[in-house]
Design an enzyme around this catalytic site. Structure first.
Site, short mmCIF file in Angstrom:
data_model
loop_
_atom_site.label_atom_id
_atom_site.label_comp_id
_atom_site.label_asym_id
_atom_site.label_seq_id
_atom_site.Cartn_x
_atom_site.Cartn_y
_atom_site.Cartn_z
N GLU A 107 0.86 -1.17 0.00
CA GLU A 107 0.00 0.00 0.00
C GLU A 107 0.90 1.22 0.00
O GLU A 107 1.91 1.24 0.70
CB GLU A 107 -0.80 -0.07 1.29
CG GLU A 107 -1.75 1.03 1.55
CD GLU A 107 -2.25 0.87 2.97
OE1 GLU A 107 -3.04 -0.05 3.22
OE2 GLU A 107 -1.79 1.65 3.82
N TYR A 119 8.11 0.75 -7.56
CA TYR A 119 7.27 -0.45 -7.63
C TYR A 119 6.88 -0.78 -9.08
O TYR A 119 6.90 -1.94 -9.50
CB TYR A 119 6.01 -0.28 -6.78
CG TYR A 119 6.27 0.04 -5.32
CD1 TYR A 119 7.34 -0.54 -4.64
CD2 TYR A 119 5.45 0.91 -4.62
CE1 TYR A 119 7.59 -0.26 -3.31
CE2 TYR A 119 5.68 1.19 -3.28
CZ TYR A 119 6.74 0.61 -2.62
OH TYR A 119 6.98 0.90 -1.31
C1 LIG Z 1 10.91 4.89 -2.38
C2 LIG Z 1 12.40 4.76 -2.04
C3 LIG Z 1 12.57 3.55 -1.11
C4 LIG Z 1 13.18 4.51 -3.34
O1 LIG Z 1 14.51 4.14 -3.01
P1 LIG Z 1 15.75 4.51 -3.96
O2 LIG Z 1 16.94 3.82 -3.40
O3 LIG Z 1 15.85 5.98 -4.13
O4 LIG Z 1 15.29 3.84 -5.32
P2 LIG Z 1 16.25 3.44 -6.54
O5 LIG Z 1 17.43 4.35 -6.60
O6 LIG Z 1 16.52 1.98 -6.48
O7 LIG Z 1 15.30 3.78 -7.77
C5 LIG Z 1 14.72 2.76 -8.57
C6 LIG Z 1 13.68 3.40 -9.47
O8 LIG Z 1 12.58 3.91 -8.70
C7 LIG Z 1 12.06 5.09 -9.33
N1 LIG Z 1 12.31 6.28 -8.49
C8 LIG Z 1 13.09 6.36 -7.39
N2 LIG Z 1 13.05 7.61 -6.88
C9 LIG Z 1 12.23 8.31 -7.67
C10 LIG Z 1 11.76 9.65 -7.65
N3 LIG Z 1 12.17 10.51 -6.69
N4 LIG Z 1 10.89 10.05 -8.60
C11 LIG Z 1 10.46 9.19 -9.56
N5 LIG Z 1 10.88 7.90 -9.64
C12 LIG Z 1 11.74 7.47 -8.70
C13 LIG Z 1 12.83 5.24 -10.63
O9 LIG Z 1 12.15 4.50 -11.62
C14 LIG Z 1 14.16 4.58 -10.26
O10 LIG Z 1 14.88 4.15 -11.38
P3 LIG Z 1 15.91 5.18 -12.09
O11 LIG Z 1 16.74 5.81 -11.00
O12 LIG Z 1 16.68 4.28 -13.00
O13 LIG Z 1 15.03 6.18 -12.78
C15 LIG Z 1 12.95 6.06 -1.39
O14 LIG Z 1 12.59 7.17 -2.18
C16 LIG Z 1 12.47 6.31 0.03
O15 LIG Z 1 13.04 5.81 0.99
N6 LIG Z 1 11.39 7.09 0.19
C17 LIG Z 1 10.89 7.44 1.53
C18 LIG Z 1 10.22 6.25 2.19
C19 LIG Z 1 9.02 5.78 1.39
O16 LIG Z 1 8.23 6.57 0.89
N7 LIG Z 1 8.86 4.43 1.31
C20 LIG Z 1 7.78 3.81 0.56
C21 LIG Z 1 6.49 3.78 1.30
S1 LIG Z 1 6.47 2.59 2.62
#
Ligand SMILES: CC(C)(COP(=O)(O)OP(=O)(O)OC[C@H]1O[C@@H](n2cnc3c(N)ncnc32)[C@H](O)[C@@H]1OP(=O)(O)O)[C@@H](O)C(=O)NCCC(=O)NCCS
Length: 149
Positions: A107, A119
């Protein structure tokens, strides 16, 4: 440095509590809640961390007994300074590797573009919404993943 994804250990607890607070602010889990997750490791929880010396990110899964085929991603987060370097993707890759043959649900807030982007990149699709579910009235999006056959 590319982190090593490993199972969490009880001595990670304080670091995870601090990182969760940095990632989720007022919605962070308390130390008691995290301790409860650790207590459930032998039952139905899987906690993986991205270890770079310090913990760069984590994912928490609810993996019920095998008769129930649905796994739930309860939480995933990456330290703000480490985002967009692939850590979230590495965590999710290892997590989904443990979900062979199962359906995975999660979710996410409708406005959380980073998480939804992550995701979708793994093949999660929206299956329903809970309107106004979060404080502030934001919708919750329910997403589902199934291993491609
Ligand atoms: C969501 C989260 C875990 C992503 O982690 P991350 O290590 O930055 O993700 P990645 O570097 O592996 O990114 C993988 C892909 O996700 C997508 N993505 C990641 N950050 C993004 C952003 N800010 N905007 C759009 N797409 C994004 C992209 O498709 C990315 O691929 P790309 O870099 O080749 O374009 C991180 O932003 C986070 O911790 N957010 C706060 C906590 C949260 O909201 N958790 C989820 C809800 S429980």
């Amino acid at each position: 440095m590319r982190p090593r994804i490993r199972a969490a250990r009880t001595d990670d607890l304080a670091e995870l509590v601090a990182l969760d607070a940095a990632c989720f602010g007022s919605a962070a889990w308390s130390e008691v809640a995290w301790a409860d997750e650790f207590d459930r490791l032998s039952e139905d929880r899987v906690v993986l961390v991205a270890d770079e010396g310090a913990i760069a990110g984590y994912v928490v899964l609810l993996v019920p007994p095998v008769v129930l085929d649905v796994v739930e991603v309860l939480r995933i987060a990456v330290a703000p300074a480490e985002r967009r370097t692939g850590v979230g993707g590495q965590l999710l890759t290892v997590a989904l590797d443990r979900c062979t043959g199962r359906t995975v649900l999660l979710e996410v807030a409708a406005g959380n573009e980073a998480a939804i982007g992550l995701y979708q990149g793994f093949g999660f699709v929206e299956i329903s919404r809970r309107s106004g579910y979060y404080a502030g009235g934001e919708d919750a999006v329910i997403m589902r993943w199934r291993e491609e056959s």
